[in-house]
Design an enzyme around this catalytic site. Structure first.
Site, PDB file in Angstrom:
ATOM      1  CB  SER A 155      -0.950   0.015   1.202  1.00 12.36           C
ATOM      2  OG  SER A 155      -0.229  -0.137   2.411  1.00 12.36           O
ATOM      3  CG  ASP A 404      -2.572   5.397   7.923  1.00  9.75           C
ATOM      4  OD1 ASP A 404      -1.393   5.073   8.175  1.00  9.75           O
ATOM      5  OD2 ASP A 404      -3.085   5.274   6.793  1.00  9.75           O
ATOM      6  CG  HIS A 407      -0.725   4.131   4.351  1.00 14.22           C
ATOM      7  ND1 HIS A 407      -1.356   3.398   5.342  1.00 14.22           N
ATOM      8  CD2 HIS A 407      -0.320   3.241   3.422  1.00 14.22           C
ATOM      9  CE1 HIS A 407      -1.349   2.116   5.014  1.00 14.22           C
ATOM     10  NE2 HIS A 407      -0.715   1.992   3.856  1.00 14.22           N
TER      11      HIS A 407
END
Length: 432
Positions: A155, A404, A407
């Site tokens: 990702s 998160d 990312h």
């Protein structure tokens, strides 16, 4: 005597006129320069709530005029693009959430999701010993005419390819021409340049049976075949002009390891298991050896980048147990230390890269290392944090949400990976 005095007087008058004209010209040029400089610092329009684009002013700190001046004794071609610091940048990103011409993963749309601060957008990467030109999307597309790219990995690779596509979309909006059944692998085409970019989902780079839902919750251990490469990317590899290959984080998951069609061990083995816990570093080292050997033997004429894994910035916990990342500015190298697990992953990566380069010798010229670990380690402010979902605190300002800290926001620090990559490509073409 009278003639001599008149000559001197006339000379003084002429000198005065010359000085007056020169001073006027200098004043005029200085005024025009200030007007030009002021016009360059237009603030970025950033979508705050998804409905409008309020104007957010950049920080008051302005770069000094000589921030990007190269010292006279520095050879630019020998500059280490990966060692430097983040400096204030009043220009900000070249795109916004609304101007990006593709559908971006909603978890990375930090400003649209309600992140209240925007200071993290106004920093740029500055190598220590040279200047790094601002990414020029038109120049990139011109260089990539009739070429094909692929970003292969997990990702973070998807995060990166979306960053690159957003930047290129300021010149031309790409058309999505392919996606797999689960929309994890995709391909885009820029028709005016006959240029394609693929994002290939292959988190381990080797064959793996993964039992995980859309929220990342596993129902069983991954079955990992360390000696069998994933043909999702190897089948496409020979046709690529450029590729960025990466892995790392997924090897930390609980997994059972297979080699030569036999079960050889595991990581995070259940107590009832009779298998040997070999550790994730064993699996990563073995898998990368096969990956690097494949690249070395492929005889591809394309330029292949191997990117090291990217460190996360979870504090007071991890992804699954309440870790957060609340910083709003970059930190210095002295203020942050890479986590042990991230350091182990990177050590394996550097070791395998250096091994294959030594074995390839002169033929390794098209294999490049992208070691962004240090560059991004100092940007704990660049993650979605609590804003991976749309406006999570609208109904309850004290709501408990998933953070998160792995990312990167778009726009955000990951955009500057593209500045470095373009500079490497340009330097390679010019022979610097």
């Amino acid at each position: 005597m009278k003639l001599k005095w008149e000559s001197i007087s006339m000379f003084q008058q002429n000198t005065f006129l010359i000085k007056l004209v020169s001073a006027s010209l200098i004043t005029c040029l200085a005024f025009r320069f200030l007007i030009f400089r002021f016009s360059q610092f237009s603030p970025v329009q950033v979508s705050v709530n998804g409905n409008s684009d309020p104007q957010i002013s950049p920080p008051s700190v302005i770069l000094s005029d000589n921030e990007d001046i190269i010292p006279g004794d520095i050879e630019v071609e020998k500059c280490d693009l990966f060692t430097g610091k983040w400096i204030k940048d009043p220009l900000g990103p070249i795109y916004t959430n609304k101007t990006c011409g593709i559908v971006v993963d909603g978890h990375q749309n930090c400003i649209t999701n309600g992140r209240p601060d925007s200071g993290f957008l106004y920093w740029k990467w500055k190598p220590n010993d040279c200047s790094l030109p601002r990414f020029d999307p038109k120049r990139f597309l011109q260089l990539m005419r009739n070429k094909s790219w692929a970003l292969i990995g997990d990702s973070i690779s998807r995060n990166h390819v979306e960053s690159l596509l957003c930047m290129l979309s300021t010149v031309e909006k790409p058309a999505e021409v392919y996606h797999d059944e689960n929309y994890r692998s995709k391909r885009w085409h820029f028709p005016s340049y006959n240029f394609t970019i693929s994002n290939i989902w292959s988190p381990f780079l080797v064959q793996a049976a993964i039992f995980e839902d859309s929220n990342g919750v596993s129902s069983a251990a991954v079955q990992l075949h360390l000696d069998k490469l994933d043909n999702t990317w190897t089948d496409l590899f020979p046709s690529l002009d450029y590729a960025i290959i990466s892995s790392g984080e997924w090897f930390l998951k609980t997994a059972v390891y297979h080699e030569n069609a036999n079960t050889v061990g595991c990581h995070g083995c259940p107590e009832s298991s009779n298998m040997t816990d070999l550790g994730f570093d064993y699996a990563y080292n073995t898998s990368l050896r096969y990956v690097m050997n494949f690249i070395a033997k492929s005889k591809t004429k394309g330029m292949i980048f191997f990117r090291t894994s990217i460190p996360d910035h979870f504090e007071d916990g991890e992804w699954h147990n309440g870790g957060t990342c609340k910083k709003t500015e970059p930190v210095s190298e002295e203020e942050v230390e890479m986590k042990v697990l991230n350091r182990i992953l990177r050590d394996v990566e550097i070791s395998q890269f250096e091994r294959v380069v030594m074995e390839m010798g002169q033929e390794s010229g098209n294999l490049k290392l992208l070691d962004f670990a240090g560059m991004l380690l100092t940007r704990p402010d660049g993650h979605p944090g609590a804003y991976r979902e749309f406006r999570p605190f609208d109904k309850d300002k004290n709501a408990k949400v998933q953070n998160d800290c792995l990312h990167w926001c778009l726009p955000g620090p990951i955009d500057y990976l593209n500045d470095v990559i373009l500079e490497i490509i340009v330097s390679d073409r010019t022979g610097k």
